[in-house]
Scaffold this active site. Structure first.
Site, PDB file in Angstrom:
ATOM      1  N   HIS A 270      -1.230  -0.448  -9.938  1.00 24.62           N
ATOM      2  CA  HIS A 270      -1.905  -1.341  -8.983  1.00 24.62           C
ATOM      3  C   HIS A 270      -2.370  -2.636  -9.682  1.00 24.62           C
ATOM      4  O   HIS A 270      -3.560  -2.967  -9.674  1.00 24.62           O
ATOM      5  CB  HIS A 270      -3.087  -0.638  -8.296  1.00 24.62           C
ATOM      6  CG  HIS A 270      -3.480  -1.314  -7.001  1.00 24.62           C
ATOM      7  ND1 HIS A 270      -3.940  -0.642  -5.912  1.00 24.62           N
ATOM      8  CD2 HIS A 270      -3.471  -2.623  -6.636  1.00 24.62           C
ATOM      9  CE1 HIS A 270      -4.197  -1.490  -4.941  1.00 24.62           C
ATOM     10  NE2 HIS A 270      -3.920  -2.710  -5.359  1.00 24.62           N
TER      11      HIS A 270
ATOM     12  N   ARG B 204       0.850  -1.187   0.000  1.00 17.45           N
ATOM     13  CA  ARG B 204       0.000   0.000   0.000  1.00 17.45           C
ATOM     14  C   ARG B 204       0.886   1.237   0.000  1.00 17.45           C
ATOM     15  O   ARG B 204       1.916   1.276   0.686  1.00 17.45           O
ATOM     16  CB  ARG B 204      -0.921   0.035   1.240  1.00 17.45           C
ATOM     17  CG  ARG B 204      -2.085  -0.948   1.178  1.00 17.45           C
ATOM     18  CD  ARG B 204      -3.118  -0.588   0.107  1.00 17.45           C
ATOM     19  NE  ARG B 204      -4.258  -1.495   0.070  1.00 17.45           N
ATOM     20  CZ  ARG B 204      -4.398  -2.528  -0.761  1.00 17.45           C
ATOM     21  NH1 ARG B 204      -3.461  -2.815  -1.640  1.00 17.45           N
ATOM     22  NH2 ARG B 204      -5.489  -3.278  -0.728  1.00 17.45           N
TER      23      ARG B 204
HETATM   24  P1  NAP Z   1      -1.627 -10.986   5.599  1.00 14.43           P
HETATM   25  O1  NAP Z   1      -1.718 -12.452   5.284  1.00 14.43           O
HETATM   26  O2  NAP Z   1      -2.567 -10.382   6.546  1.00 14.43           O
HETATM   27  O3  NAP Z   1      -0.119 -10.736   6.102  1.00 14.43           O
HETATM   28  C1  NAP Z   1       0.288  -9.534   6.643  1.00 14.43           C
HETATM   29  C2  NAP Z   1       1.716  -9.687   7.146  1.00 14.43           C
HETATM   30  O4  NAP Z   1       2.148  -8.419   7.634  1.00 14.43           O
HETATM   31  C3  NAP Z   1       1.826 -10.660   8.310  1.00 14.43           C
HETATM   32  O5  NAP Z   1       3.042 -11.371   8.250  1.00 14.43           O
HETATM   33  C4  NAP Z   1       1.798  -9.725   9.525  1.00 14.43           C
HETATM   34  O6  NAP Z   1       2.460 -10.242  10.668  1.00 14.43           O
HETATM   35  C5  NAP Z   1       2.597  -8.560   8.978  1.00 14.43           C
HETATM   36  N1  NAP Z   1       2.294  -7.353   9.751  1.00 14.43           N
HETATM   37  C6  NAP Z   1       1.108  -6.732   9.946  1.00 14.43           C
HETATM   38  N2  NAP Z   1       1.238  -5.660  10.745  1.00 14.43           N
HETATM   39  C7  NAP Z   1       2.560  -5.592  11.064  1.00 14.43           C
HETATM   40  C8  NAP Z   1       3.319  -4.738  11.886  1.00 14.43           C
HETATM   41  N3  NAP Z   1       2.771  -3.702  12.546  1.00 14.43           N
HETATM   42  N4  NAP Z   1       4.640  -4.995  12.011  1.00 14.43           N
HETATM   43  C9  NAP Z   1       5.205  -6.051  11.383  1.00 14.43           C
HETATM   44  N5  NAP Z   1       4.546  -6.911  10.586  1.00 14.43           N
HETATM   45  C10 NAP Z   1       3.228  -6.684  10.429  1.00 14.43           C
HETATM   46  O7  NAP Z   1      -1.715 -10.131   4.260  1.00 14.43           O
HETATM   47  P2  NAP Z   1      -1.429 -10.605   2.761  1.00 14.43           P
HETATM   48  O8  NAP Z   1      -2.581 -11.385   2.263  1.00 14.43           O
HETATM   49  O9  NAP Z   1      -0.080 -11.208   2.705  1.00 14.43           O
HETATM   50  O10 NAP Z   1      -1.449  -9.187   2.015  1.00 14.43           O
HETATM   51  C11 NAP Z   1      -0.542  -8.147   2.351  1.00 14.43           C
HETATM   52  C12 NAP Z   1      -0.989  -6.855   1.700  1.00 14.43           C
HETATM   53  O11 NAP Z   1      -0.706  -6.876   0.298  1.00 14.43           O
HETATM   54  C13 NAP Z   1      -2.498  -6.583   1.743  1.00 14.43           C
HETATM   55  O12 NAP Z   1      -2.878  -6.065   2.999  1.00 14.43           O
HETATM   56  C14 NAP Z   1      -2.672  -5.577   0.618  1.00 14.43           C
HETATM   57  O13 NAP Z   1      -2.544  -4.281   1.133  1.00 14.43           O
HETATM   58  C15 NAP Z   1      -1.517  -5.878  -0.332  1.00 14.43           C
HETATM   59  N6  NAP Z   1      -1.984  -6.387  -1.632  1.00 14.43           N
HETATM   60  C16 NAP Z   1      -1.644  -5.699  -2.770  1.00 14.43           C
HETATM   61  C17 NAP Z   1      -2.042  -6.177  -4.020  1.00 14.43           C
HETATM   62  C18 NAP Z   1      -1.627  -5.475  -5.276  1.00 14.43           C
HETATM   63  O14 NAP Z   1      -2.079  -5.825  -6.350  1.00 14.43           O
HETATM   64  N7  NAP Z   1      -0.782  -4.481  -5.212  1.00 14.43           N
HETATM   65  C19 NAP Z   1      -2.794  -7.351  -4.118  1.00 14.43           C
HETATM   66  C20 NAP Z   1      -3.133  -8.014  -2.941  1.00 14.43           C
HETATM   67  C21 NAP Z   1      -2.704  -7.529  -1.709  1.00 14.43           C
HETATM   68  P3  NAP Z   1       1.963 -11.602  11.388  1.00 14.43           P
HETATM   69  O15 NAP Z   1       2.437 -12.723  10.470  1.00 14.43           O
HETATM   70  O16 NAP Z   1       2.649 -11.576  12.679  1.00 14.43           O
HETATM   71  O17 NAP Z   1       0.453 -11.511  11.457  1.00 14.43           O
END
Ligand code: NAP
Length: 311
Positions: free
Chosen positions: A274, A226
């Protein structure tokens, strides 16, 4: 008994999702009525939702047992004060596969120095072989569904991968860290840094001037997470000083990125619109059907968002 399922993704996506959802819900053995609108919100049992969809007030959906997001990022939903139902994030094999491919492509572009080799505008013979992946440490901030798959995939290509998450975790082949010291250590070792964190109050502006300065000189930043996670001004200043060599950015504070934004014209910034990855209707429908089946069977929902953590 028939369960009523409301499709409240963006209206333009209903034709893409209708058949895959019906097929997946049938395969899960569910008897259902799936529609993009119900006359009486109080009759809806499940809501399939996207932050850019039609619902901003969840309070009339008094019977809804769960709200299932089509998006991995739930920052546009989780803080909605009318949302009292359990909210699930999208974890979709197709979305993950796409993200792994996008990140791998951009990491290899920078690792192999493809721009210098391919985009030369004048005849020049400058044969500098790139280092091997084993000599190019990479950092991945966020080790969730996407970050973990990306880290493991890069590790399989022989890159030494350092990963950082909120909680302590162990992933084969990845040097994992958490906490502030863990972040500093991860940044200090990341010649290429990939952001795959959710947007939360804790991650907003995480990559500020001070944290960018912890990266090795000449590091490359790749952000498909993001836009708000990076301080734009600090990033531009770090690029202009030569502290960072390049930033590949797929996401922005304002989207579409305004035409006047300096990222468009900066020679060391690559802008993509995006498109790093998107939820794929077929595999996402299977994930949604599985979660509804679980809920109907009294089992815990998978991939529940935690309002306290913000994701
Ligand atoms: P997820 O499964 O919820 O994983 C989030 C990761 O971030 C987890 O490892 C979490 O730690 C870590 N995290 C969260 N808050 C943190 C903090 N304060 N300090 C350190 N680590 C932290 O999410 P995901 O499915 O992998 O997706 C990640 C993001 O990618 C989405 O939220 C979205 O914004 C983005 N995204 C972008 C696109 C695009 O096309 N550009 C597409 C899809 C998603 P824990 O393991 O300890 O919970």
């Amino acid at each position: 008994m028939t369960i009523n399922i409301l499709f409240a993704g963006h209206v333009s996506r209903w034709p893409d999702y209708r058949e895959p959802l019906e097929t997946a819900l049938r395969a899960a053995g569910l008897e259902f009525d799936l529609r993009p609108e119900f006359a009486d919100p109080a009759q809806v049992d499940y809501i399939i939702v996207a932050p850019n969809g039609p619902i901003s007030d969840f309070s009339p959906y008094r019977r809804a047992r769960a709200v299932l997001s089509l998006w991995a990022g739930v920052e546009g939903l989780i803080d909605n004060p009318t949302l009292n139902q359990p909210l699930t994030r999208m974890v979709d094999a197709g979305l993950t596969e796409g993200m792994v491919e996008w990140v791998t492509g951009h990491v290899l572009r920078h690792h192999l120095g493809m721009d210098a080799q391919i985009c030369a505008t004048e005849p020049r013979w400058h044969p500098v072989a790139p280092p091997l992946a084993r000599d190019r440490p990479i950092g991945v901030l966020g080790l969730g569904a996407l970050g973990c798959a990306v880290a493991q995939s890069l590790s399989r290509l022989n890159f030494p991968v350092n990963g950082w998450s909120r909680r302590d975790k162990s992933i084969a082949g990845i040097a994992t860290r958490h906490g502030d010291t863990g972040l500093r250590e991860t940044l200090a070792q990341s010649q290429i840094l990939v952001l795959l964190l959710p947007l939360t109050p804790q991650t907003e502006n995480l990559m500020n001037a001070e944290r960018l300065s912890l990266l090795p000189r000449g590091a490359i930043l790749v952000n498909p997470a993001r836009g708000q996670i990076i301080d734009d001004e600090a990033l531009l200043a770090a690029l202009d000083r030569g502290d960072l060599a390049h930033a590949t950015l797929d996401v922005f504070r304002q989207e579409p990125l305004p035409p006047s934004h300096p990222f468009w014209s900066h020679p060391q910034v690559t802008v993509t619109p995006h498109i790093a990855s998107e939820t794929r209707p077929r595999s996402a429908s299977e994930a949604i059907a599985e979660n509804i089946r679980r809920c109907e069977d009294g089992k815990p929902l998978l991939h529940l968002a935690d309002p306290n953590a913000g994701y």
